[in-house]
Design a protein around this motif. Sequence first.
Motif, PDB file in Angstrom:
ATOM      1  N   THR A  20      -5.849   5.038  11.843  1.00  0.00           N
ATOM      2  CA  THR A  20      -5.562   3.829  11.538  1.00  0.00           C
ATOM      3  C   THR A  20      -6.490   2.971  11.892  1.00  0.00           C
ATOM      4  N   ARG A  21      -6.989   2.694  12.813  1.00  0.00           N
ATOM      5  CA  ARG A  21      -8.344   1.994  12.965  1.00  0.00           C
ATOM      6  C   ARG A  21      -9.401   2.212  12.226  1.00  0.00           C
ATOM      7  N   LEU A  22      -9.816   3.457  11.858  1.00  0.00           N
ATOM      8  CA  LEU A  22     -10.845   3.754  11.008  1.00  0.00           C
ATOM      9  C   LEU A  22     -10.748   3.194   9.602  1.00  0.00           C
ATOM     10  N   PHE A  23      -9.225   3.052   9.050  1.00  0.00           N
ATOM     11  CA  PHE A  23      -8.964   2.810   7.733  1.00  0.00           C
ATOM     12  C   PHE A  23      -8.301   1.289   7.833  1.00  0.00           C
ATOM     13  N   SER A  24      -8.570   0.630   8.689  1.00  0.00           N
ATOM     14  CA  SER A  24      -7.948  -0.731   8.828  1.00  0.00           C
ATOM     15  C   SER A  24      -8.130  -1.434   7.877  1.00  0.00           C
ATOM     16  N   LYS A  25      -9.253  -1.484   7.123  1.00  0.00           N
ATOM     17  CA  LYS A  25      -9.483  -2.173   5.956  1.00  0.00           C
ATOM     18  C   LYS A  25      -9.520  -1.779   4.596  1.00  0.00           C
ATOM     19  N   ASP A  26      -8.932  -0.665   4.406  1.00  0.00           N
ATOM     20  CA  ASP A  26      -8.507   0.254   3.221  1.00  0.00           C
ATOM     21  C   ASP A  26      -7.241  -0.033   2.947  1.00  0.00           C
ATOM     22  N   LYS A  27      -7.165  -0.858   1.778  1.00  0.00           N
ATOM     23  CA  LYS A  27      -5.812  -1.150   1.190  1.00  0.00           C
ATOM     24  C   LYS A  27      -5.013  -0.147   1.075  1.00  0.00           C
ATOM     25  N   ASN A  28      -5.570   1.226   0.414  1.00  0.00           N
ATOM     26  CA  ASN A  28      -4.653   2.438   0.153  1.00  0.00           C
ATOM     27  C   ASN A  28      -4.269   3.291   1.105  1.00  0.00           C
ATOM     28  N   PHE A  29      -5.048   2.965   2.289  1.00  0.00           N
ATOM     29  CA  PHE A  29      -4.439   3.980   3.416  1.00  0.00           C
ATOM     30  C   PHE A  29      -3.018   3.667   3.757  1.00  0.00           C
ATOM     31  N   ILE A  30      -2.180   4.883   3.973  1.00  0.00           N
ATOM     32  CA  ILE A  30      -0.877   4.768   4.233  1.00  0.00           C
ATOM     33  C   ILE A  30      -0.700   5.709   5.454  1.00  0.00           C
ATOM     34  N   ARG A  31      -0.476   5.263   6.653  1.00  0.00           N
ATOM     35  CA  ARG A  31      -0.302   6.026   7.851  1.00  0.00           C
ATOM     36  C   ARG A  31       0.651   7.236   7.891  1.00  0.00           C
ATOM     37  N   PRO A  32       0.683   8.283   7.843  1.00  0.00           N
ATOM     38  CA  PRO A  32       1.468   9.258   7.870  1.00  0.00           C
ATOM     39  C   PRO A  32       2.507   9.203   8.951  1.00  0.00           C
ATOM     40  N   ILE A 266      11.507  13.774  -6.958  1.00  0.00           N
ATOM     41  CA  ILE A 266      12.019  13.026  -6.193  1.00  0.00           C
ATOM     42  C   ILE A 266      11.384  11.609  -6.033  1.00  0.00           C
ATOM     43  N   PRO A 267      11.810  10.443  -5.535  1.00  0.00           N
ATOM     44  CA  PRO A 267      10.958   9.188  -5.305  1.00  0.00           C
ATOM     45  C   PRO A 267       9.953   9.546  -4.439  1.00  0.00           C
ATOM     46  N   ASP A 268       8.972   8.916  -4.356  1.00  0.00           N
ATOM     47  CA  ASP A 268       7.577   9.006  -3.565  1.00  0.00           C
ATOM     48  C   ASP A 268       8.175   8.204  -2.496  1.00  0.00           C
ATOM     49  N   LEU A 269       8.156   8.806  -1.027  1.00  0.00           N
ATOM     50  CA  LEU A 269       8.674   8.433  -0.059  1.00  0.00           C
ATOM     51  C   LEU A 269       7.595   7.238   0.693  1.00  0.00           C
ATOM     52  N   ASN A 270       6.639   7.526   0.279  1.00  0.00           N
ATOM     53  CA  ASN A 270       5.375   6.785   0.612  1.00  0.00           C
ATOM     54  C   ASN A 270       5.728   5.319   0.353  1.00  0.00           C
ATOM     55  N   GLN A 271       6.284   5.083  -0.848  1.00  0.00           N
ATOM     56  CA  GLN A 271       6.421   3.819  -1.218  1.00  0.00           C
ATOM     57  C   GLN A 271       7.214   2.982  -0.449  1.00  0.00           C
ATOM     58  N   TRP A 272       8.207   3.550   0.457  1.00  0.00           N
ATOM     59  CA  TRP A 272       9.037   3.117   1.438  1.00  0.00           C
ATOM     60  C   TRP A 272       8.272   3.224   3.022  1.00  0.00           C
ATOM     61  N   PHE A 273       7.980   4.207   3.277  1.00  0.00           N
ATOM     62  CA  PHE A 273       7.054   4.484   4.423  1.00  0.00           C
ATOM     63  C   PHE A 273       5.929   3.703   4.831  1.00  0.00           C
ATOM     64  N   LYS A 274       5.260   3.510   3.682  1.00  0.00           N
ATOM     65  CA  LYS A 274       4.092   2.635   4.218  1.00  0.00           C
ATOM     66  C   LYS A 274       4.369   1.184   4.872  1.00  0.00           C
ATOM     67  N   PHE A 275       5.521   1.060   4.856  1.00  0.00           N
ATOM     68  CA  PHE A 275       5.970  -0.135   5.850  1.00  0.00           C
ATOM     69  C   PHE A 275       6.228  -0.041   7.104  1.00  0.00           C
ATOM     70  N   LEU A 276       6.509   1.237   7.562  1.00  0.00           N
ATOM     71  CA  LEU A 276       6.823   1.755   8.953  1.00  0.00           C
ATOM     72  C   LEU A 276       5.754   1.934  10.034  1.00  0.00           C
ATOM     73  N   ASN A 277       4.569   2.024   9.592  1.00  0.00           N
ATOM     74  CA  ASN A 277       3.587   2.364  10.515  1.00  0.00           C
ATOM     75  C   ASN A 277       3.391   3.636  11.211  1.00  0.00           C
ATOM     76  N   GLY A 278       3.905   4.721  10.417  1.00  0.00           N
ATOM     77  CA  GLY A 278       3.985   5.792  11.198  1.00  0.00           C
ATOM     78  C   GLY A 278       5.081   6.094  11.993  1.00  0.00           C
ATOM     79  N   LYS A 279       5.908   5.349  12.369  1.00  0.00           N
ATOM     80  CA  LYS A 279       7.248   5.544  13.277  1.00  0.00           C
ATOM     81  C   LYS A 279       8.177   5.711  12.369  1.00  0.00           C
TER      82      LYS A 279
END
Length: 383
Positions: A20-32, A266-279
Amino acid sequence: MKVINVVSKESEAEFLNFPTRLFSKDKNFIRPLDQDIEDVFNPKKNKFFKFGTCERFLFKNKENETVGKIAVFINRKYRQSQPTGGIGFFDCIDDQETANFIFDHAKKWLQEKGMEAMDGPINFGERDKFWGLLIEGFKEPLYGMNYNAPYYQTLFENYGFQIYFDQLCFGRKIHDPVAENFIQMHERISKNKRITAKPLQVKNLKKFAHDFTSVYNQAWAAHGEGKQFTEAQTLRLFNTLKPIINEHISWFVYEDEKPIAMWMNIPDLNQWFKFLNGKFGLFQKMMFLILKKFRKNKKMVGLVFGVIPEWQRKGVDGYMIWEGTKHFRKTTDFEDYEMQWIGDFNPKMVKIAETLETKVTRKLATYRFHFDEEKEFKRHPIL
């Protein structure tokens, strides 16, 4: 460089937080989701600990800053032409010397356990998650898909890794024109009154689990590296997916009451999970339900497509595609469709993806490194 075995709560947290720190400036990164990664390394959650062993490592510089991480593992279910271990969950700063140190550490760990090669980045488990290095299509990853910076390819290849196989993702716009031959197939098959198409219904999940199992085992289990599903396994999978099933986008085709084809999406869950910061604790689960209800998800993901052998090349695929597409164009907000990756060693499935009028949307690669540099390198055999 300091090597830290990930065994403490502090090191486990750092293993999760470093990317998350490494890709902090990458707009495409979604924390798993943290729990998805932690479950890989939990013997109580991951059945593959019955067949192997796994360790995680952090790497710190002189200033005690994390500069890389990796998981190294042996999976006896992962049968190759020579004893081959795996590396995964690799992250590293843009520095070849640091990457070389990490790869050397993994190599030594595997050599001490009798391995002669290493593949990566792969998962200590099934291929459906955290498998491959992104080399083309640097955009938001699908749920469960690895994401990395473009420089990772250079780090791997400069060390000596070679591509064992390419992983191709195919996609299309939902509202792009459908091929005329699909419409013709639909028109022709529609004249057969014994043929019907039905969307999956959650209230009849057991029936559709039975129908999926029947079609899948006939269409795919005998092909290449396919494996048989039991109805109980499918039902468990469907129950897991139940909270996110969209009844408009998965379709089955029947001859009378006999299932002959299916198209699971199925829907792509990352379209929702990207707002949860991995939690994904109680608060995040509530937030997820709110997001799911009020935030439109515009991407759907193709999981499985299959037609039983006796109905292949007879137009049932075109019939199902157009029947489903007409419906979910009217009833959903989806704009993009993308399939989970297909190995380039599987030309039959690649051909099916191409018949859906898709284009390659991203490419990942599974790399291999032989410890004996004199050993001939061979790509994954064609199925």
